[in-house]
Design an enzyme around this catalytic site. Structure first.
Site, PDB file in Angstrom:
ATOM      1  N   SER A  72       0.836  -1.209   0.000  1.00  0.00           N
ATOM      2  CA  SER A  72       0.000   0.000   0.000  1.00  0.00           C
ATOM      3  C   SER A  72       0.863   1.249   0.000  1.00  0.00           C
ATOM      4  O   SER A  72       1.960   1.259   0.567  1.00  0.00           O
ATOM      5  CB  SER A  72      -0.874  -0.020   1.255  1.00  0.00           C
ATOM      6  OG  SER A  72      -1.474   1.226   1.449  1.00  0.00           O
TER       7      SER A  72
ATOM      8  N   TYR B 159      -2.438  -1.454  10.941  1.00  0.00           N
ATOM      9  CA  TYR B 159      -2.663  -1.962   9.573  1.00  0.00           C
ATOM     10  C   TYR B 159      -1.483  -1.590   8.672  1.00  0.00           C
ATOM     11  O   TYR B 159      -0.911  -2.424   7.987  1.00  0.00           O
ATOM     12  CB  TYR B 159      -3.975  -1.394   8.996  1.00  0.00           C
ATOM     13  CG  TYR B 159      -3.975  -1.382   7.488  1.00  0.00           C
ATOM     14  CD1 TYR B 159      -4.159  -2.561   6.772  1.00  0.00           C
ATOM     15  CD2 TYR B 159      -3.721  -0.205   6.774  1.00  0.00           C
ATOM     16  CE1 TYR B 159      -4.101  -2.554   5.384  1.00  0.00           C
ATOM     17  CE2 TYR B 159      -3.663  -0.197   5.401  1.00  0.00           C
ATOM     18  CZ  TYR B 159      -3.849  -1.369   4.713  1.00  0.00           C
ATOM     19  OH  TYR B 159      -3.773  -1.372   3.348  1.00  0.00           O
TER      20      TYR B 159
ATOM     21  N   LYS C 107       1.789  -3.873   6.628  1.00  0.00           N
ATOM     22  CA  LYS C 107       2.265  -3.820   5.235  1.00  0.00           C
ATOM     23  C   LYS C 107       3.787  -3.601   5.222  1.00  0.00           C
ATOM     24  O   LYS C 107       4.509  -4.230   4.446  1.00  0.00           O
ATOM     25  CB  LYS C 107       1.562  -2.710   4.458  1.00  0.00           C
ATOM     26  CG  LYS C 107       0.070  -2.961   4.229  1.00  0.00           C
ATOM     27  CD  LYS C 107      -0.173  -4.194   3.377  1.00  0.00           C
ATOM     28  CE  LYS C 107      -1.636  -4.550   3.243  1.00  0.00           C
ATOM     29  NZ  LYS C 107      -1.891  -5.875   2.648  1.00  0.00           N
TER      30      LYS C 107
HETATM   31  C1  UD1 Z   1      -7.074   4.168   3.617  1.00  0.00           C
HETATM   32  C2  UD1 Z   1      -5.754   3.875   4.247  1.00  0.00           C
HETATM   33  C3  UD1 Z   1      -4.924   3.049   3.321  1.00  0.00           C
HETATM   34  C4  UD1 Z   1      -5.647   1.775   2.992  1.00  0.00           C
HETATM   35  C5  UD1 Z   1      -6.988   2.104   2.376  1.00  0.00           C
HETATM   36  C6  UD1 Z   1      -7.782   0.822   2.145  1.00  0.00           C
HETATM   37  C7  UD1 Z   1      -5.252   5.773   5.698  1.00  0.00           C
HETATM   38  C8  UD1 Z   1      -4.364   6.938   5.929  1.00  0.00           C
HETATM   39  N1  UD1 Z   1      -5.059   5.102   4.586  1.00  0.00           N
HETATM   40  O1  UD1 Z   1      -6.816   5.027   2.506  1.00  0.00           O
HETATM   41  O2  UD1 Z   1      -3.702   2.740   3.929  1.00  0.00           O
HETATM   42  O3  UD1 Z   1      -4.877   1.012   2.121  1.00  0.00           O
HETATM   43  O4  UD1 Z   1      -7.719   2.977   3.239  1.00  0.00           O
HETATM   44  O5  UD1 Z   1      -8.739   0.572   3.062  1.00  0.00           O
HETATM   45  O6  UD1 Z   1      -6.100   5.479   6.500  1.00  0.00           O
HETATM   46  N2  UD1 Z   1     -13.006  10.522   3.296  1.00  0.00           N
HETATM   47  C9  UD1 Z   1     -14.025  11.403   3.652  1.00  0.00           C
HETATM   48  N3  UD1 Z   1     -15.181  10.858   4.141  1.00  0.00           N
HETATM   49  C10 UD1 Z   1     -15.370   9.513   4.307  1.00  0.00           C
HETATM   50  C11 UD1 Z   1     -14.322   8.640   3.940  1.00  0.00           C
HETATM   51  C12 UD1 Z   1     -13.147   9.183   3.433  1.00  0.00           C
HETATM   52  O7  UD1 Z   1     -13.891  12.609   3.534  1.00  0.00           O
HETATM   53  O8  UD1 Z   1     -16.437   9.111   4.782  1.00  0.00           O
HETATM   54  C13 UD1 Z   1     -11.774  11.092   2.730  1.00  0.00           C
HETATM   55  C14 UD1 Z   1     -10.546  10.748   3.545  1.00  0.00           C
HETATM   56  O9  UD1 Z   1     -10.317  11.687   4.558  1.00  0.00           O
HETATM   57  C15 UD1 Z   1      -9.462  10.748   2.455  1.00  0.00           C
HETATM   58  C16 UD1 Z   1     -10.209  10.288   1.197  1.00  0.00           C
HETATM   59  O10 UD1 Z   1     -11.583  10.513   1.469  1.00  0.00           O
HETATM   60  O11 UD1 Z   1      -8.998  12.053   2.244  1.00  0.00           O
HETATM   61  C17 UD1 Z   1      -9.995   8.828   0.895  1.00  0.00           C
HETATM   62  O12 UD1 Z   1     -10.276   8.076   2.059  1.00  0.00           O
HETATM   63  P1  UD1 Z   1     -10.348   6.476   2.054  1.00  0.00           P
HETATM   64  O13 UD1 Z   1     -11.204   6.015   0.939  1.00  0.00           O
HETATM   65  O14 UD1 Z   1     -10.731   6.042   3.441  1.00  0.00           O
HETATM   66  O15 UD1 Z   1      -8.872   6.021   1.708  1.00  0.00           O
HETATM   67  P2  UD1 Z   1      -7.501   6.424   2.425  1.00  0.00           P
HETATM   68  O16 UD1 Z   1      -7.704   6.973   3.769  1.00  0.00           O
HETATM   69  O17 UD1 Z   1      -6.734   7.257   1.459  1.00  0.00           O
END
Ligand code: UD1
Length: 341
Positions: free
Chosen positions: A125, A150, A154
């Site tokens: 990841s 988590y 990795k």
């Molecule tokens: C996360 C993990 C990553 C993991 C991946 C798979 C972190 C820092 N990274 O990626 O290591 O491989 O999940 O499960 O936790 N967001 C919102 N609202 C929501 C959900 C997300 O605003 O309800 C935003 C988050 O703040 C982020 C973006 O959307 O900026 C993407 O979030 P998400 O899909 O959860 O992925 P990551 O956090 O990038």
């Protein structure tokens, strides 16, 4: 050519099984169904016309794992997806994550050595980079201290692999995924989180379909053009195809080092609001969302330098953001229509 896909009924695993079968590989799936459903095997059959061999057991069980490999001694390569991946849960239950993600990897490696299976593709990841000092982030960027158990699994897994490679004939390609989203064009397979989704896109589609009331956007005071965090979203089918390329590279003996690492991203960064706008455009629907505080552990911005994977693997992500959000929406609608019948 027989390939073991662990976690093959899961989100990325199932899309990879489809691509492997379409390229003529014979696939054997092992999955404990802890975060997926057996029906995915039927969907794979619908798409490809071939039912992959499926066995349900836990790879953290060493006896079952070695017994499986004794029966399937003719496996040519392993693509190892099976792992827990919820960041928040890993903070609450670290031992569950270390035990599951690390013990299963070690059991697989033991069995590979015992049965002279040499090729392993590992799901890593971009979380290993933390908040990179330079963007886009390349494979040579320093590994930062993990933000969660988590993420640490990795990092430790990559280290376990490098040490094991030095003392055995195993070779490994570690693929560092950025943010996989979207679903297969048939809408027969897609992302199916159990319970409340942690990730952005399933939360968006579940909100739009009425399962969730409102999406929370985690922070709009980041140092980015619109204030929301930036990620490199990649279509899951593009990602799946990279696994076929990687496993072929190993089998055809084309690796330059016994441990290779590749970023799997598009090289483009999109903000949370960009993703919401794309979704609204392709669905023709307004999304109910509100800005809330930042989520603990989130990085501000990360996107891939994909030059090395483009040049060395001859692979390139081809799908644009709108295709990604449109396919995720098509899948959400198709799945909900199916389960409400
Ligand atoms: C996360 C993990 C990553 C993991 C991946 C798979 C972190 C820092 N990274 O990626 O290591 O491989 O999940 O499960 O936790 N967001 C919102 N609202 C929501 C959900 C997300 O605003 O309800 C935003 C988050 O703040 C982020 C973006 O959307 O900026 C993407 O979030 P998400 O899909 O959860 O992925 P990551 O956090 O990038």
């Amino acid at each position: 050519m027989k390939i073991l896909v662990t976690g093959g009924t899961g989100y990325i695993g199932s899309h990879t099984v489809v691509e492997l079968q379409q390229q003529g590989f014979e696939v054997v799936i092992v999955d404990n169904l802890s975060n997926s459903q057996a029906g995915v095997v039927d969907s794979i059959k619908k798409i490809t016309g071939i039912r992959p061999h499926f066995e349900q057991f836990d790879l953290a069980n060493s006896d079952k794992t070695s017994e499986f490999f004794r029966r399937h001694y003719d496996i040519k390569g392993v693509i190892h997806f099976a792992a827990f991946k919820a960041v928040g849960e890993s903070v609450e239950k670290p031992l569950l994550y270390y035990r599951n993600n690390l013990v299963s990897l070690m059991n697989i490696l033991d069995s590979m050595i015992a049965n002279n299976v040499q090729n392993l593709v590992f799901s890593s990841s971009c979380t290993v980079y933390g908040q990179p000092d330079e963007l886009p982030v390349s494979e040579n960027a320093p590994i930062k201290k993990a933000e969660s158990p988590y993420g640490n699994t990795k990092q430790i897994s990559e280290e376990i692999l490098q040490d094991t490679i030095r003392s055995s004939k195993i070779q490994t390609i570690a693929l560092r995924y950025f943010n996989p989203i979207g679903a297969h064009e048939t809408a027969l397979i897609g992302e199916l989180p159990l319970g409340i989704p942690n990730n952005l896109v399933p939360f968006i589609t579940q909100t739009a379909i009425g399962l969730r009331q409102q999406l929370s956007v985690f922070g709009d005071n980041y140092n980015t053009p619109d204030g929301t965090a930036i990620r490199d979203y990649i279509h899951v089918v593009d990602l799946a195809k990279a696994h076929v390329v990687a496993v072929t590279r190993m089998i055809e003996d084309k690796m330059k080092e016994p441990f290779e690492v590749f970023n799997l991203g598009t090289g483009n960064g999109y903000s949370v609001l960009d993703v919401i706008k794309s979704f609204e455009k392709v669905s023709g629907q307004k999304l109910n969302y509100k800005i809330v505080d930042r989520r603990a552990g989130d990085v501000e911005k990360v996107w891939a330098d994909s030059t090395f994977s483009n040049e060395e693997l001859g692979w390139k992500a081809s799908k644009e953001l709108d295709e990604m959000t449109a396919s995720a929406w098509k899948w959400e609608k198709a799945y909900r229509a199916k389960v409400s019948q």
